[in-house]
Enzyme design. Sequence first.
Site, mmCIF file in Angstrom:
data_model
loop_
_atom_site.group_PDB
_atom_site.id
_atom_site.type_symbol
_atom_site.label_atom_id
_atom_site.label_comp_id
_atom_site.label_asym_id
_atom_site.label_seq_id
_atom_site.Cartn_x
_atom_site.Cartn_y
_atom_site.Cartn_z
ATOM 1 N N ARG A 1 25.578 39.938 12.528
ATOM 2 C CA ARG A 1 26.516 40.030 13.665
ATOM 3 C C ARG A 1 26.057 38.988 14.663
ATOM 4 O O ARG A 1 24.916 39.029 15.151
ATOM 5 C CB ARG A 1 26.480 41.424 14.288
ATOM 6 C CG ARG A 1 27.165 41.463 15.644
ATOM 7 C CD ARG A 1 27.438 42.846 16.145
ATOM 8 N NE ARG A 1 28.493 43.481 15.366
ATOM 9 C CZ ARG A 1 29.128 44.592 15.737
ATOM 10 N NH1 ARG A 1 28.815 45.187 16.872
ATOM 11 N NH2 ARG A 1 30.073 45.108 14.987
ATOM 12 N N HIS B 1 36.190 40.024 12.339
ATOM 13 C CA HIS B 1 35.474 41.275 12.052
ATOM 14 C C HIS B 1 36.056 41.876 10.753
ATOM 15 O O HIS B 1 36.680 42.935 10.764
ATOM 16 C CB HIS B 1 35.654 42.238 13.233
ATOM 17 C CG HIS B 1 34.673 43.364 13.265
ATOM 18 N ND1 HIS B 1 33.641 43.491 12.347
ATOM 19 C CD2 HIS B 1 34.553 44.438 14.103
ATOM 20 C CE1 HIS B 1 32.941 44.590 12.637
ATOM 21 N NE2 HIS B 1 33.467 45.172 13.691
ATOM 22 N N GLN C 1 35.546 45.593 9.469
ATOM 23 C CA GLN C 1 36.327 46.563 10.230
ATOM 24 C C GLN C 1 37.735 46.702 9.653
ATOM 25 O O GLN C 1 38.234 47.811 9.450
ATOM 26 C CB GLN C 1 36.420 46.095 11.703
ATOM 27 C CG GLN C 1 37.239 46.995 12.578
ATOM 28 C CD GLN C 1 36.558 48.340 12.801
ATOM 29 O OE1 GLN C 1 35.406 48.392 13.199
ATOM 30 N NE2 GLN C 1 37.255 49.436 12.529
ATOM 31 N N ASP D 1 42.257 47.108 21.156
ATOM 32 C CA ASP D 1 40.800 46.963 21.216
ATOM 33 C C ASP D 1 40.445 46.713 22.685
ATOM 34 O O ASP D 1 41.331 46.475 23.522
ATOM 35 C CB ASP D 1 40.354 45.798 20.305
ATOM 36 C CG ASP D 1 38.841 45.663 20.187
ATOM 37 O OD1 ASP D 1 38.117 46.617 20.563
ATOM 38 O OD2 ASP D 1 38.364 44.600 19.735
ATOM 39 N N CYS E 1 39.144 50.011 16.791
ATOM 40 C CA CYS E 1 37.883 49.814 16.049
ATOM 41 C C CYS E 1 36.710 50.507 16.729
ATOM 42 O O CYS E 1 35.702 50.762 16.081
ATOM 43 C CB CYS E 1 37.605 48.328 15.878
ATOM 44 S SG CYS E 1 37.296 47.465 17.431
ATOM 45 N N ARG F 1 34.185 52.895 7.812
ATOM 46 C CA ARG F 1 33.289 51.731 7.823
ATOM 47 C C ARG F 1 32.215 51.934 6.764
ATOM 48 O O ARG F 1 31.858 51.003 6.045
ATOM 49 C CB ARG F 1 32.625 51.565 9.204
ATOM 50 C CG ARG F 1 33.563 51.171 10.324
ATOM 51 C CD ARG F 1 34.121 49.775 10.145
ATOM 52 N NE ARG F 1 33.078 48.762 10.030
ATOM 53 C CZ ARG F 1 32.420 48.240 11.058
ATOM 54 N NH1 ARG F 1 32.704 48.595 12.285
ATOM 55 N NH2 ARG F 1 31.491 47.298 10.862
HETATM 56 N N1 NVA Z 1 36.326 42.950 20.085
HETATM 57 C C1 NVA Z 1 35.125 43.740 20.201
HETATM 58 C C2 NVA Z 1 34.861 44.468 18.940
HETATM 59 C C3 NVA Z 1 33.662 45.367 18.952
HETATM 60 C C4 NVA Z 1 33.429 46.050 17.648
HETATM 61 C C5 NVA Z 1 33.958 42.848 20.559
HETATM 62 O O1 NVA Z 1 33.830 41.767 19.975
HETATM 63 O O2 NVA Z 1 33.185 43.218 21.450
HETATM 64 N N1 CP Z 2 33.633 48.727 15.535
HETATM 65 C C1 CP Z 2 32.375 48.276 15.529
HETATM 66 O O1 CP Z 2 32.049 47.286 14.865
HETATM 67 O O2 CP Z 2 31.507 49.006 16.268
HETATM 68 P P1 CP Z 2 30.015 48.624 16.665
HETATM 69 O O3 CP Z 2 30.090 47.506 17.653
HETATM 70 O O4 CP Z 2 29.460 49.877 17.261
HETATM 71 O O5 CP Z 2 29.291 48.202 15.423
#
Ligand code: NVA
Ligand code: CP
Length: 302
Positions: free
Chosen positions: A103, A130, A133, A221, A261, A289
């Site tokens: 990540r 992502h 997801q 989101d 998500c 997930r």
């Molecule tokens: N769009 C959000 C998704 C988190 C799982 C982010 O990138 O923070």
């Molecule tokens: N939806 C998701 O990826 O959650 P986290 O940021 O908690 O991993």
Amino acid sequence: MGRPRHFLDLDGFETATLRRILARAGELKRNRGDGSRLLEGRALAMIFEKPSTRTRVSFEVGIQQLGGHAVVLSEGDCQLGRGETMADTARVLSRYVDAIMIRTDRPRKLTELAEHATVPVINGLTDESHPCQIMADVMTYEEHRGSIGGRTVAWSGDANNVARSWVHAAVKFGFRLRLACPPALRLNGALLDWVEAEGGDVAYADRAEEAVEDADLVLTDTWVSMGVEAAEKKRHNLLAPFRVTEALMRRAKPDALFMHCLPAHRGQEVSDGVIDGPQSVVWDEAENRLHAQKGILAWCLG
Ligand code: NVA
Ligand code: CP
């Protein structure tokens, strides 16, 4: 040795492969004990350059349920944080583990890791996508309502990394996607050129009400993704008209589902009434997930 089976972005996959992964995920979910030796003794390194709850726990528990184990590296406690390159990190981790999940912020870091790793690399979120997801999300929709092919999916809010993976999914799984978001936050034009070249059906709507009209699935989101916190106030002002409320949900089909998500910011992008309401499947989505990623791990490590 052949090229490792990376799981980077949905647009790079054949639909049949994505379908195969989802079918495997479904099997592993139905017969929880059966996969317990599938990845026996295999190790997964997980690099986190951004926070996570779901991704971290679901990957760690997922590989464990398949007989393997995970090693977690956060930015602050590995040498990436002190300037070791992605390429060198890829070369070293490939000598210890069987797969790497990352990540990170810039997508270039993901591709650099994948270019230099001799084991599969999995995208656990970047600033631009992502995919794990959305695999879980498609699985969740189909468990509740059958094939997502030919349906109408509406996104109301920031056109962010999650939205971009939904665009990829619209082409790969054959559904209509309507994106309602402020013009200033739209995805870059090249993505919609790709959709057109692929014969997909993705379009912007100026207003949330327009996008959700007769939709089978409504998505949103956070307004402030990880890394864009400096623009928080501006984003709140721009995105307020795109909040998913009970009134907005009433414009979708009566049996439409709601997904997010997570993490959610209740009262901002979604009202409590929607996320806790009868159309919301967000907890199934979070659970999936785990199952979807077990399907992904099984495919990557074949
Ligand atoms: N769009 C959000 C998704 C988190 C799982 C982010 O990138 O923070
Ligand atoms: N939806 C998701 O990826 O959650 P986290 O940021 O908690 O991993």
